[in-house]
Design a protein around this motif. Structure first.
Motif, PDB file in Angstrom:
ATOM      1  N   GLY A   1      36.384  45.794  29.871  1.00 13.26           N
ATOM      2  CA  GLY A   1      37.104  46.014  31.119  1.00 13.26           C
ATOM      3  C   GLY A   1      38.523  46.538  30.923  1.00 13.26           C
ATOM      4  N   ILE A   2      39.326  46.413  32.000  1.00 14.01           N
ATOM      5  CA  ILE A   2      40.642  47.052  32.037  1.00 14.01           C
ATOM      6  C   ILE A   2      41.712  46.005  32.344  1.00 14.01           C
ATOM      7  CG2 ILE A   2      41.994  48.931  33.028  1.00 14.01           C
ATOM      8  CD1 ILE A   2      39.398  50.149  34.105  1.00 14.01           C
ATOM      9  N   ARG A   3      42.731  45.986  31.481  1.00 11.31           N
ATOM     10  CA  ARG A   3      43.816  45.032  31.711  1.00 11.31           C
ATOM     11  C   ARG A   3      44.843  45.609  32.695  1.00 11.31           C
ATOM     12  NH1 ARG A   3      40.268  43.409  29.287  1.00 11.31           N
ATOM     13  NH2 ARG A   3      39.961  42.956  31.494  1.00 11.31           N
ATOM     14  N   GLY A   4      45.453  44.712  33.464  1.00 13.44           N
ATOM     15  CA  GLY A   4      46.485  45.132  34.410  1.00 13.44           C
ATOM     16  C   GLY A   4      45.901  45.503  35.754  1.00 13.44           C
ATOM     17  N   LEU A   5      46.585  46.425  36.433  1.00 11.81           N
ATOM     18  CA  LEU A   5      46.195  46.833  37.788  1.00 11.81           C
ATOM     19  C   LEU A   5      45.330  48.090  37.748  1.00 11.81           C
ATOM     20  CD1 LEU A   5      46.528  46.882  40.949  1.00 11.81           C
ATOM     21  CD2 LEU A   5      48.522  48.333  40.557  1.00 11.81           C
TER      22      LEU A   5
END
Ligand SMILES: Cc1cc2nc3c(=O)[nH]c(=O)nc-3n(C[C@H](O)[C@H](O)[C@H](O)COP(=O)(O)OP(=O)(O)OC[C@H]3O[C@@H](n4cnc5c(N)ncnc54)[C@H](O)[C@@H]3O)c2cc1C
Length: 312
Positions: A75-79
């Motif tokens: 997945g993707i960290r942050g916004l």
């Protein structure tokens, strides 16, 4: 990443989702969770979100319709901002007296970045505006199409864009960039650290039936030569310099129908990797590596990915 209460409070005024699996936001139907996912509907929301993420020291990832990305299983960290809801009516304007190209048969269309490219294309076809029929059947948003310099049938976005409005993520100011300042190349716009918000393209008046015919012909060609009903991100690799397209090289290297678990090289178009329903991002990446290796061994050519891999 576990989000602190402080960070959650900073985003409290936005309709956010946390730890949201990204598979349903990509045409590949794969992708692990985004720490924070928001689908802004206005330019003001995009700007406010970007400023909040900056204050919270969170990285920002922009996704359009996710038709050219492969999001990692972790997945993707942050916004993450998915911009498919950033839409308004398509605005049609005539050239004004001070427009550089003031030819009376020119027409300008302006839309927000989340507008589907296909809808803009159909709008043009229905209005008898020539210049965009090459885009028939290319999925995604126009923001994504500008960033990828999407193209087909010998044309691409660089031929029609006249200006874009962007949010500069260094200054958090918006600015308008005329095409003379945009560096387009094959499937690429060289634009760092910015969010494309609004796009203006230039088309020309033409016979409506001729434009619609071209649109329908192109759409049919795409539907019969690409696995459009299967989960994919379009052509996985860029066509290398020379006269042999990536699909031809992959097929000649014997990789058509090659598989890695649920990921498979399409038997209709060898430059498409398709997800048969249970592939994860690592299956697709493994298969892509095998394809690159085989093409290199047979032709000495290093294929370069067109699909953008995003995330951890
Ligand atoms: C069946 C199929 C057929 C396809 N056929 C073609 C084809 O013929 N020609 C072609 O060129 N492509 C094709 N594609 C690929 C894809 O549709 C295009 O590249 C499309 O323009 C991507 O738009 P998107 O909104 O999905 O972008 P995404 O995939 O969401 O994003 C692509 C990149 O742009 C960035 N981005 C997106 N929006 C913004 C924004 N507003 N501001 C800043 N950065 C942004 C993302 O971070 C990412 O790096 C095809 C894909 C599929 C699934």
């Amino acid at each position: 990443m576990v989000l602190s209460d402080n960070i959650k409070n900073m985003f409290a005024s936005f309709a956010l989702q946390t730890q949201k699996a990204m598979d349903r936001y990509t045409s590949f139907r794969v992708g692990g969770p985004a720490d924070i996912l928001v689908l802004p509907q206005t330019v003001e929301q995009v700007i406010a979100l970007a400023k909040t993420a900056h204050s919270a020291q969170l990285p920002i990832t922009i996704i359009g319709a996710g038709t050219n990305v492969l999001i990692s299983d972790k997945g993707i960290r942050g916004l993450v901002m998915v911009l498919t809801r950033l839409q308004q009516n398509i605005e049609q304007t005539e050239p004004s007296i001070d427009t550089v190209d003031a030819s009376p048969d020119r027409i300008y269309l302006t839309a927000l970045a989340g507008e589907p490219l296909n809808r803009l294309c159909r709008y043009a076809a229905d209005a008898g505006l020539a210049g965009l029929a090459w885009a028939a059947g290319i999925p995604g948003t126009i923001g994504g199409a500008v960033m990828m310099n999407a193209g087909s049938f010998g044309s691409d976005m660089s031929r029609v864009v006249t200006k874009i409005e962007v949010l500069d993520l260094n200054t958090f100011k918006t600015m308008v960039l005329p095409v003379s300042l945009l560096q387009f190349s094959y499937r690429k716009l060289a634009l760092e650290n910015s969010i494309v918000l609004k796009i203006t393209i230039r088309l020309s008046r033409a016979d409506a039936e001729t434009v619609r015919d071209e649109f329908n012909r192109n759409l049919k060609t795409k539907q019969s030569t690409q696995p459009v009903s299967q989960a994919s991100a379009g052509c996985f690799f860029q066509n290398p310099p020379g006269d042999k397209p990536a699909g031809f090289l992959i097929e000649q290297a014997g990789m058509k129908r090659a598989r890695c678990n649920g990921a498979m090289v399409s038997d209709l178009h060898a430059n498409f990797i398709v997800n048969h329903g249970n592939a994860c991002a690592s299956d697709i990446l493994n298969l892509a590596d095998q394809v690159k290796k085989s093409v290199y061994e047979k032709f000495g050519i290093n294929l370069k990915e067109e699909v953008k891999t995003i995330g951890d």
